[in-house]
Design an enzyme around this catalytic site. Structure first.
Site, PDB file in Angstrom:
ATOM      1  N   TYR A   1     -30.034 -16.944  41.640  1.00  0.00           N
ATOM      2  CA  TYR A   1     -30.258 -17.824  40.393  1.00  0.00           C
ATOM      3  C   TYR A   1     -31.605 -18.230  40.066  1.00  0.00           C
ATOM      4  O   TYR A   1     -32.317 -18.471  39.152  1.00  0.00           O
ATOM      5  CB  TYR A   1     -29.564 -19.094  40.294  1.00  0.00           C
ATOM      6  CG  TYR A   1     -28.040 -18.639  40.280  1.00  0.00           C
ATOM      7  CD1 TYR A   1     -27.429 -18.012  39.073  1.00  0.00           C
ATOM      8  CD2 TYR A   1     -26.984 -18.989  41.137  1.00  0.00           C
ATOM      9  CE1 TYR A   1     -26.040 -17.920  38.981  1.00  0.00           C
ATOM     10  CE2 TYR A   1     -25.831 -18.624  41.254  1.00  0.00           C
ATOM     11  CZ  TYR A   1     -25.366 -18.146  39.869  1.00  0.00           C
ATOM     12  OH  TYR A   1     -24.102 -17.730  39.930  1.00  0.00           O
TER      13      TYR A   1
ATOM     14  N   HIS B   1     -15.295 -17.691  33.048  1.00  0.00           N
ATOM     15  CA  HIS B   1     -14.378 -16.644  33.597  1.00  0.00           C
ATOM     16  C   HIS B   1     -12.921 -17.101  33.612  1.00  0.00           C
ATOM     17  O   HIS B   1     -12.136 -16.284  33.978  1.00  0.00           O
ATOM     18  CB  HIS B   1     -14.822 -16.191  34.796  1.00  0.00           C
ATOM     19  CG  HIS B   1     -16.151 -16.084  35.209  1.00  0.00           C
ATOM     20  ND1 HIS B   1     -16.949 -14.852  34.418  1.00  0.00           N
ATOM     21  CD2 HIS B   1     -17.088 -16.562  35.820  1.00  0.00           C
ATOM     22  CE1 HIS B   1     -18.019 -14.885  34.642  1.00  0.00           C
ATOM     23  NE2 HIS B   1     -18.176 -15.828  35.792  1.00  0.00           N
TER      24      HIS B   1
ATOM     25  N   ASP C   1     -11.957 -21.674  23.196  1.00  0.00           N
ATOM     26  CA  ASP C   1     -11.553 -22.350  21.952  1.00  0.00           C
ATOM     27  C   ASP C   1     -12.536 -23.374  21.095  1.00  0.00           C
ATOM     28  O   ASP C   1     -12.445 -23.361  19.844  1.00  0.00           O
ATOM     29  CB  ASP C   1     -10.166 -23.209  22.271  1.00  0.00           C
ATOM     30  CG  ASP C   1      -9.023 -22.154  22.253  1.00  0.00           C
ATOM     31  OD1 ASP C   1      -9.109 -21.169  22.389  1.00  0.00           O
ATOM     32  OD2 ASP C   1      -7.939 -22.710  22.734  1.00  0.00           O
TER      33      ASP C   1
ATOM     34  N   HIS D   1     -25.933 -15.846  30.791  1.00  0.00           N
ATOM     35  CA  HIS D   1     -25.925 -15.647  32.298  1.00  0.00           C
ATOM     36  C   HIS D   1     -27.458 -15.356  32.935  1.00  0.00           C
ATOM     37  O   HIS D   1     -27.704 -14.737  32.467  1.00  0.00           O
ATOM     38  CB  HIS D   1     -24.675 -14.819  32.814  1.00  0.00           C
ATOM     39  CG  HIS D   1     -23.636 -15.244  32.266  1.00  0.00           C
ATOM     40  ND1 HIS D   1     -22.676 -16.155  32.620  1.00  0.00           N
ATOM     41  CD2 HIS D   1     -22.995 -14.397  31.195  1.00  0.00           C
ATOM     42  CE1 HIS D   1     -21.770 -16.047  31.734  1.00  0.00           C
ATOM     43  NE2 HIS D   1     -21.552 -15.211  30.949  1.00  0.00           N
TER      44      HIS D   1
ATOM     45  N   SER E   1     -27.830 -14.695  35.928  1.00  0.00           N
ATOM     46  CA  SER E   1     -27.636 -13.334  36.831  1.00  0.00           C
ATOM     47  C   SER E   1     -26.724 -12.172  35.786  1.00  0.00           C
ATOM     48  O   SER E   1     -26.352 -12.765  34.745  1.00  0.00           O
ATOM     49  CB  SER E   1     -26.719 -13.492  37.838  1.00  0.00           C
ATOM     50  OG  SER E   1     -25.449 -14.128  37.767  1.00  0.00           O
TER      51      SER E   1
ATOM     52  N   ARG F   1     -16.144 -11.952  37.822  1.00  0.00           N
ATOM     53  CA  ARG F   1     -17.189 -12.479  36.807  1.00  0.00           C
ATOM     54  C   ARG F   1     -17.454 -11.251  35.868  1.00  0.00           C
ATOM     55  O   ARG F   1     -18.296 -11.538  34.753  1.00  0.00           O
ATOM     56  CB  ARG F   1     -18.463 -12.606  37.575  1.00  0.00           C
ATOM     57  CG  ARG F   1     -18.511 -13.562  38.690  1.00  0.00           C
ATOM     58  CD  ARG F   1     -19.973 -13.880  39.335  1.00  0.00           C
ATOM     59  NE  ARG F   1     -20.069 -14.416  40.484  1.00  0.00           N
ATOM     60  CZ  ARG F   1     -19.929 -15.792  40.751  1.00  0.00           C
ATOM     61  NH1 ARG F   1     -19.837 -16.700  39.878  1.00  0.00           N
ATOM     62  NH2 ARG F   1     -19.661 -16.256  42.255  1.00  0.00           N
TER      63      ARG F   1
HETATM   64  C1  DQA Z   1     -23.736 -17.838  35.728  1.00  0.00           C
HETATM   65  C2  DQA Z   1     -22.813 -16.725  36.208  1.00  0.00           C
HETATM   66  C3  DQA Z   1     -21.246 -17.160  36.614  1.00  0.00           C
HETATM   67  O1  DQA Z   1     -20.517 -16.484  37.143  1.00  0.00           O
HETATM   68  C4  DQA Z   1     -21.747 -18.343  37.586  1.00  0.00           C
HETATM   69  O2  DQA Z   1     -20.329 -18.953  37.938  1.00  0.00           O
HETATM   70  C5  DQA Z   1     -22.686 -19.274  37.235  1.00  0.00           C
HETATM   71  C6  DQA Z   1     -23.758 -19.039  36.547  1.00  0.00           C
HETATM   72  C7  DQA Z   1     -25.056 -17.315  35.311  1.00  0.00           C
HETATM   73  O3  DQA Z   1     -25.853 -18.067  34.916  1.00  0.00           O
HETATM   74  O4  DQA Z   1     -25.418 -16.242  36.182  1.00  0.00           O
HETATM   75  O5  DQA Z   1     -22.424 -20.486  37.585  1.00  0.00           O
HETATM   76  O6  DQA Z   1     -22.890 -18.149  34.457  1.00  0.00           O
END
Ligand code: DQA
Length: 143
Positions: free
Chosen positions: A22, A79, A86, A99, A101, A110
């Site tokens: 991250y 996920h 909703d 996201h 990542s 994911r």
């Molecule tokens: C995330 C990716 C998700 O899978 C993970 O649970 C996160 C961060 C991302 O910003 O890459 O908490 O949303």
């Protein structure tokens, strides 16, 4: 225009949380980055973070009622949370699912998103720079 940037569970830990995945930008630095982008783009940007799913649902209701667009990084809720989905589905303006990542090159769990089919657009894998990218798109989308 006002836009909300909503960060969900565990995102307050940015900077110390798995920096190889991250990055090293902290959440306060991310807030400053988004606010700077907002100033440049002429968009009022408000950034919020919570680890509480109910609070996130209430913020999405608020955005729906106000007609604000939302950039949403729902973290792990993405996920599995039908409740977040909703709430997000009630938005009247655009939803950008974000996201940090590239979730698609990570663990199979994911690869499922409960948000993508209610989102206007999805940003993934740009690191924290995805946030100003998403805000620029929101600012420029209607010309
Ligand atoms: C995330 C990716 C998700 O899978 C993970 O649970 C996160 C961060 C991302 O910003 O890459 O908490 O949303």
């Amino acid at each position: 225009m006002k836009a909300l940037v909503l960060n969900g569970v565990n995102l307050g830990r940015l900077g110390t949380r798995e920096p190889g995945v991250y990055g090293s930008t902290t959440h306060p630095e991310l807030v400053a980055m988004c606010e700077r982008a907002g100033t440049e783009l002429g968009v009022e940007v408000e950034v919020r973070q919570t680890d509480d799913e109910g609070e996130m649902v209430r913020w999405l209701h608020e955005a729906a009622d106000a007609g604000w667009p939302v950039v949403l990084n729902a973290g792990a809720w993405t996920h599995y949370s039908i409740a977040i989905r909703d709430a997000a589905a009630q938005l009247r303006d655009d939803l950008v699912e974000l996201h940090i990542s590239n979730v698609h090159r990570r663990e199979p769990f994911r690869h499922t998103s409960y948000l993508s089919d209610v989102a206007t657009a999805v940003v993934a894998g740009f690191g924290v720079r995805g946030y100003p990218l998403a805000l620029r798109w929101l600012a420029e989308r209607t010309g």
